[in-house]
Write a protein that holds these residues in place. Structure first.
Motif, PDB file in Angstrom:
ATOM      1  N   GLU A 114       0.856  -1.191   0.000  1.00  0.00           N
ATOM      2  CA  GLU A 114       0.000   0.000   0.000  1.00  0.00           C
ATOM      3  C   GLU A 114       0.895   1.245   0.000  1.00  0.00           C
ATOM      4  N   PRO A 115       1.438   1.630  -1.125  1.00  0.00           N
ATOM      5  CA  PRO A 115       2.397   2.749  -1.163  1.00  0.00           C
ATOM      6  C   PRO A 115       1.838   4.053  -0.607  1.00  0.00           C
ATOM      7  N   ALA A 116       0.543   4.307  -0.763  1.00  0.00           N
ATOM      8  CA  ALA A 116      -0.028   5.570  -0.312  1.00  0.00           C
ATOM      9  C   ALA A 116      -0.052   5.690   1.201  1.00  0.00           C
ATOM     10  N   ARG A 117       0.194   4.623   1.931  1.00  0.00           N
ATOM     11  CA  ARG A 117       0.220   4.665   3.398  1.00  0.00           C
ATOM     12  C   ARG A 117       1.629   4.894   3.943  1.00  0.00           C
ATOM     13  N   HIS A 118       2.594   5.097   3.054  1.00  0.00           N
ATOM     14  CA  HIS A 118       3.978   5.285   3.487  1.00  0.00           C
ATOM     15  C   HIS A 118       4.357   6.757   3.330  1.00  0.00           C
ATOM     16  N   VAL A 119       4.901   7.324   4.416  1.00  0.00           N
ATOM     17  CA  VAL A 119       5.241   8.747   4.474  1.00  0.00           C
ATOM     18  C   VAL A 119       6.723   8.882   4.819  1.00  0.00           C
ATOM     19  N   PHE A 120       7.447   9.627   3.980  1.00  0.00           N
ATOM     20  CA  PHE A 120       8.882   9.839   4.190  1.00  0.00           C
ATOM     21  C   PHE A 120       9.126  11.286   4.602  1.00  0.00           C
ATOM     22  N   HIS A 121       9.788  11.435   5.739  1.00  0.00           N
ATOM     23  CA  HIS A 121      10.178  12.759   6.231  1.00  0.00           C
ATOM     24  C   HIS A 121      11.678  12.909   5.979  1.00  0.00           C
ATOM     25  N   VAL A 122      12.011  13.749   5.018  1.00  0.00           N
ATOM     26  CA  VAL A 122      13.409  13.938   4.615  1.00  0.00           C
ATOM     27  C   VAL A 122      13.914  15.251   5.208  1.00  0.00           C
ATOM     28  N   VAL A 123      14.969  15.177   6.014  1.00  0.00           N
ATOM     29  CA  VAL A 123      15.563  16.354   6.645  1.00  0.00           C
ATOM     30  C   VAL A 123      16.949  16.564   6.040  1.00  0.00           C
ATOM     31  N   THR A 124      17.189  17.778   5.544  1.00  0.00           N
ATOM     32  CA  THR A 124      18.463  18.084   4.902  1.00  0.00           C
ATOM     33  C   THR A 124      18.976  19.441   5.372  1.00  0.00           C
ATOM     34  N   ALA A 125      20.149  19.814   4.897  1.00  0.00           N
ATOM     35  CA  ALA A 125      20.698  21.131   5.221  1.00  0.00           C
ATOM     36  C   ALA A 125      19.940  22.196   4.428  1.00  0.00           C
ATOM     37  N   PRO A 126      19.808  23.406   4.976  1.00  0.00           N
ATOM     38  CA  PRO A 126      19.044  24.458   4.278  1.00  0.00           C
ATOM     39  C   PRO A 126      19.531  24.729   2.858  1.00  0.00           C
ATOM     40  N   MET A 127      20.853  24.624   2.625  1.00  0.00           N
ATOM     41  CA  MET A 127      21.362  24.932   1.289  1.00  0.00           C
ATOM     42  C   MET A 127      20.945  23.895   0.253  1.00  0.00           C
ATOM     43  N   TYR A 128      20.608  22.675   0.695  1.00  0.00           N
ATOM     44  CA  TYR A 128      20.212  21.627  -0.242  1.00  0.00           C
ATOM     45  C   TYR A 128      18.699  21.507  -0.392  1.00  0.00           C
ATOM     46  N   LEU A 129      17.942  22.151   0.473  1.00  0.00           N
ATOM     47  CA  LEU A 129      16.488  22.004   0.420  1.00  0.00           C
ATOM     48  C   LEU A 129      15.897  22.401  -0.934  1.00  0.00           C
ATOM     49  N   PRO A 130      16.305  23.528  -1.558  1.00  0.00           N
ATOM     50  CA  PRO A 130      15.747  23.851  -2.888  1.00  0.00           C
ATOM     51  C   PRO A 130      16.002  22.775  -3.925  1.00  0.00           C
ATOM     52  N   ALA A 131      17.158  22.139  -3.888  1.00  0.00           N
ATOM     53  CA  ALA A 131      17.451  21.074  -4.848  1.00  0.00           C
ATOM     54  C   ALA A 131      16.500  19.895  -4.653  1.00  0.00           C
ATOM     55  N   PHE A 132      16.228  19.538  -3.403  1.00  0.00           N
ATOM     56  CA  PHE A 132      15.273  18.466  -3.126  1.00  0.00           C
ATOM     57  C   PHE A 132      13.882  18.839  -3.641  1.00  0.00           C
ATOM     58  N   ARG A 133      13.497  20.080  -3.457  1.00  0.00           N
ATOM     59  CA  ARG A 133      12.162  20.519  -3.912  1.00  0.00           C
ATOM     60  C   ARG A 133      12.041  20.397  -5.437  1.00  0.00           C
ATOM     61  N   VAL A 134      13.075  20.786  -6.145  1.00  0.00           N
ATOM     62  CA  VAL A 134      13.034  20.692  -7.606  1.00  0.00           C
ATOM     63  C   VAL A 134      12.943  19.233  -8.041  1.00  0.00           C
ATOM     64  N   TRP A 135      13.740  18.379  -7.433  1.00  0.00           N
ATOM     65  CA  TRP A 135      13.722  16.970  -7.832  1.00  0.00           C
ATOM     66  C   TRP A 135      12.320  16.382  -7.669  1.00  0.00           C
ATOM     67  N   PHE A 136      11.752  16.518  -6.473  1.00  0.00           N
ATOM     68  CA  PHE A 136      10.470  15.863  -6.217  1.00  0.00           C
ATOM     69  C   PHE A 136       9.297  16.600  -6.862  1.00  0.00           C
ATOM     70  N   ALA A 137       9.520  17.858  -7.285  1.00  0.00           N
ATOM     71  CA  ALA A 137       8.498  18.534  -8.083  1.00  0.00           C
ATOM     72  C   ALA A 137       8.495  18.001  -9.507  1.00  0.00           C
ATOM     73  N   ARG A 138       9.687  17.764 -10.045  1.00  0.00           N
ATOM     74  CA  ARG A 138       9.785  17.245 -11.415  1.00  0.00           C
ATOM     75  C   ARG A 138       9.556  15.744 -11.470  1.00  0.00           C
ATOM     76  N   ARG A 139       9.993  15.031 -10.455  1.00  0.00           N
ATOM     77  CA  ARG A 139       9.835  13.588 -10.414  1.00  0.00           C
ATOM     78  C   ARG A 139       9.123  13.215  -9.111  1.00  0.00           C
ATOM     79  N   PRO A 140       7.812  13.346  -9.062  1.00  0.00           N
ATOM     80  CA  PRO A 140       7.054  13.093  -7.833  1.00  0.00           C
ATOM     81  C   PRO A 140       7.276  11.669  -7.329  1.00  0.00           C
ATOM     82  N   PRO A 141       7.084  11.458  -6.047  1.00  0.00           N
ATOM     83  CA  PRO A 141       7.240  10.102  -5.484  1.00  0.00           C
ATOM     84  C   PRO A 141       6.299   9.129  -6.190  1.00  0.00           C
TER      85      PRO A 141
END
Length: 493
Positions: free
Chosen positions: A231-258
């Protein structure tokens, strides 16, 4: 053995003295032979015989006295040899003083017998001392080679750590490309909403925490877990990163959603106001200039404060691949313990004494060096039991005690975990977590195939060129190759 050695200065001086002594004795022996040859061709007169016998007696007495002096330096086992040297030397000296023209005929036979025995003793002693000298030289050579090997191993370990800890050019390129895309079109990549979606705080769902600044590695963890989930929709990932890398993570998961409806919450350290120097010794030590403390690694000790609404969280490292549905981890009975993890003490291997400095009295009083260690990579944390046992406060005490780095190496987070959850960890079945794919090329294929999570712990990470070829495909098959920046950054996938 003369000198007894470990390569110290005193030992070196003794060896030099012994070598010099042996050289002198060899020269003396050569002189004896030459003198003996000369005697054979000399006239057979009484004065000449008297002088020759006296000279031989005195010379051999001096030789044996020198050997006696050297023998005194040896162990007690050579005491009889020392006495023999001194006895024969004394007899020769006595005979030499008693020789005269009137007694030469009577004493010549006795003197030559003593000289013959002296030569035999000197020859045996020379052979023994030569053997000891050779053994000492061989020991010194072995010691020198061992030191060279140790230096080579240290250099290799340092180089591998630098290779593993450094950001590869391709990963750096990927982050720069993602940040460039964010700057070029910020409106297309919105920030998280002010009010998080309810899935992020729903304790009935399966929640994971990942602390990382490697966007590609995190995407593989999420993708592999989603594809393995019933049941993939029941799995939640909390990803914590450094502030300087947060925008890069946002772009990745915006372009390639989970994939498959899996949920991902992206967070930075700055999203947790309680992480400050007054409340956290980790932050304070870093702000005081301790660069050995990796902030992202130590944030795992604040899981209950980061996610107050949750009851259970699975901690995943960013160098794992999920091969089986992990929902069963929420049904594992922890028996009131805070942590569930894979134990690593196979026989005498990897116990507490390997990770913690037990020469410190405070450590000796609190912990058992034979206690079984465990591994990070896949951990199940009961946050309610964590709060009950005040594990964060215990961690703070340990960090204060280790401010000067004497209890454990602050660059490693495992010793802090071993002490924080001492007596509060339940072993996981080995089929949940197979580790070593980053350093062990000999893991059984059936163990890898049957594992819920495979862990590339070690220096040979799957995103590096030094990764083991026989394991790398287990990771690369979850890389989203449709992300165009991977091609632009020359990832050899």
């Amino acid at each position: 053995m003369a000198g007894g050695g470990g390569g110290g200065r005193a030992s070196a001086q003794r060896r030099a003295a012994l070598a010099a002594l042996i050289t002198l004795l060899l020269l003396a022996s050569l002189a004896f032979l030459l003198s003996a040859t000369g005697t054979a061709s000399a006239p057979n007169s009484a004065p000449f015989r008297l002088a020759a016998i006296r000279r031989h007696a005195e010379d051999h007495a001096a030789v044996l006295a020198a050997y006696a002096a050297q023998a005194r330096k040896l162990s007690a086992a050579s005491a009889s040899q020392t006495e023999s040297f001194l006895s024969i030397s004394g007899h020769l000296s006595s005979l030499s003083s008693r020789i005269s023209l009137s007694t030469v005929a009577l004493l010549e036979k006795e003197t030559r017998g003593k000289i013959k025995r002296a030569r035999a003793l000197a020859g045996a002693a020379k052979e023994a001392f030569d053997t000891q000298s050779k053994i000492q030289k061989l020991s010194d050579t072995v010691f020198a080679v061992d030191q060279q090997l140790l230096r080579a191993r240290r250099a290799g370990l340092l180089n591998s750590r630098i290779a593993a800890g450094s950001t590869p050019k391709s990963l750096h390129c990927l982050v720069m490309r993602l940040l460039e895309a964010r700057l070029a079109n910020a409106s297309a990549i919105p920030d998280d909403p002010p009010v998080p979606p309810p899935q992020f705080t729903d304790p009935a769902l399966y929640h994971y925490a990942i602390f990382s600044d490697n966007v590609l590695a995190v995407s593989v963890v999420v993708a592999s877990a989603a594809r393995a989930a019933a049941e993939p929709a029941r799995h939640v990932f909390h990803v914590v990163t450094a502030p300087m890398y947060l925008p890069a993570f946002r772009v990745w998961f915006a372009r390639r959603p989970p994939p498959l409806g899996t949920h991902v919450q992206l967070l930075a350290v700055s999203d947790f106001p309680f992480l400050n120097a007054s409340a956290s010794p980790v932050i304070r030590q870093i702000e005081d200039g301790n660069r050995d403390v990796p902030l992202l690694d130590y944030l795992r000790f604040y899981l209950p404060e980061m996610f107050p609404a949750l009851r259970r969280v699975v901690l995943l490292e960013d160098d794992v691949v999920v091969q089986r549905d992990l929902a069963g981890l929420w049904r594992v009975d922890l028996g009131g313990k805070v942590n569930a993890a894979l134990e690593t003490c196979f026989g005498g291997f990897r116990r507490y004494g390997k990770h913690i400095n037990f020469s410190d009295p405070a450590v000796q009083e609190r912990f058992n060096p034979r206690a079984c260690a465990w591994s990070y990579g896949l951990n199940v944390f009961d946050l309610q039991a964590w709060r009950r046992d005040q594990c964060t406060q215990r961690f703070h005490q340990l960090m204060e005690m280790n401010e000067n780095g004497t209890l454990w190496d602050p660059a490693s987070v495992l010793p802090a975990g071993l002490m924080t959850f001492y007596g509060n960890t339940r072993p996981l079945d080995k089929s949940w977590h197979v580790m070593g794919l980053g350093y062990n090329p000999h893991i059984r294929p059936e163990d890898i195939k049957g594992a819920a999570v495979i862990h590339f712990n070690g220096n040979m990470k799957p995103w590096l060129d030094v990764a083991f070829n026989q394991y790398k495909h287990l990771w690369t098959k979850y890389v989203d190759t449709e992300m165009e920046f991977l091609t632009l950054c020359n990832f050899g996938l």
